[in-house]
Each structure stands twice: as C-alpha cells, then as structure tokens.
Design a protein around this motif. Structure first.
Motif, PDB file in Angstrom:
ATOM      1  N   CYS A  70      51.943 -16.900  -4.578  1.00  0.00           N
ATOM      2  CA  CYS A  70      52.908 -16.133  -5.373  1.00  0.00           C
ATOM      3  C   CYS A  70      52.394 -14.727  -5.636  1.00  0.00           C
ATOM      4  N   CYS A 128      57.233 -18.166  -9.679  1.00  0.00           N
ATOM      5  CA  CYS A 128      55.972 -17.446  -9.499  1.00  0.00           C
ATOM      6  C   CYS A 128      55.495 -16.739 -10.766  1.00  0.00           C
ATOM      7  N   ILE A 168      53.738 -20.243  -1.936  1.00  0.00           N
ATOM      8  CA  ILE A 168      55.170 -20.051  -1.744  1.00  0.00           C
ATOM      9  C   ILE A 168      55.784 -21.189  -0.944  1.00  0.00           C
TER      10      ILE A 168
END
Length: 93
Positions: A34, A80, A88
C-alpha cells in the motif's frame, strides 16, 4: 462511448506503467505494498488495470466495468489508509 473513454484512459495510463519502478526494472505485483501504491499517484490506475486484467484471466470475465474500476480504486485507497504494509494484490484475493 463510456467504454471507449475508459479504454483510451487505460491506454494512456499504460504509457506511465513504469512509474512504480524505475524504467527497465521488474516489479513483482504480488509484493507491491500500500505504501508503494499510495506513494505513486501516477501508478494507481495502471496498477488497478493490471490487477483487473490478471483477475479477469483467472475468472474468464472479459468485460471492463468503469464504475467497478472506480470503486476498486476507492476501496484500495480506503483499505491502505490504516495499513501501509498491506500488499495490494492481497486486497483482491
């Protein structure tokens, strides 16, 4: 018309794909965090399009849903915010 605009935007974004890494450097998308994702605003849409394409291959879904793409970006950004070390790719699995 909406599909054409999204496709054009996707192609334009693909031209900036190497923004997450230095040009010529490989990126293991399963390891992208993130923090790296959020730290590269120019790489957000190309990354989402790459993940969508990867998952589309796995599911056999050949459609692009522009509204869903926007929602995906919003969902990833929200997820995030509190977890910069989250990968991710794991958010989509």
């Amino acid at each position: 018309m909406k599909t054409i605009m999204i496709t054009a935007a996707a192609l334009a974004c693909l031209a900036t794909l190497p923004t997450i890494a230095s040009a010529g450097q490989d990126v293991d998308m399963t390891e992208l965090t993130c923090k790296e994702f959020m730290g590269d605003p120019d790489g957000i849409m190309p990354t989402i399009f790459w993940i969508d394409g990867y998952l589309s291959k796995a599911t056999g879904n050949t459609f692009i849903d522009p509204d869903q793409m926007v929602k995906n970006v919003q969902d990833v950004i929200e997820a995030c915010k509190d977890n910069p070390d989250q990968k991710i790719f794991d958010l989509f699995n």
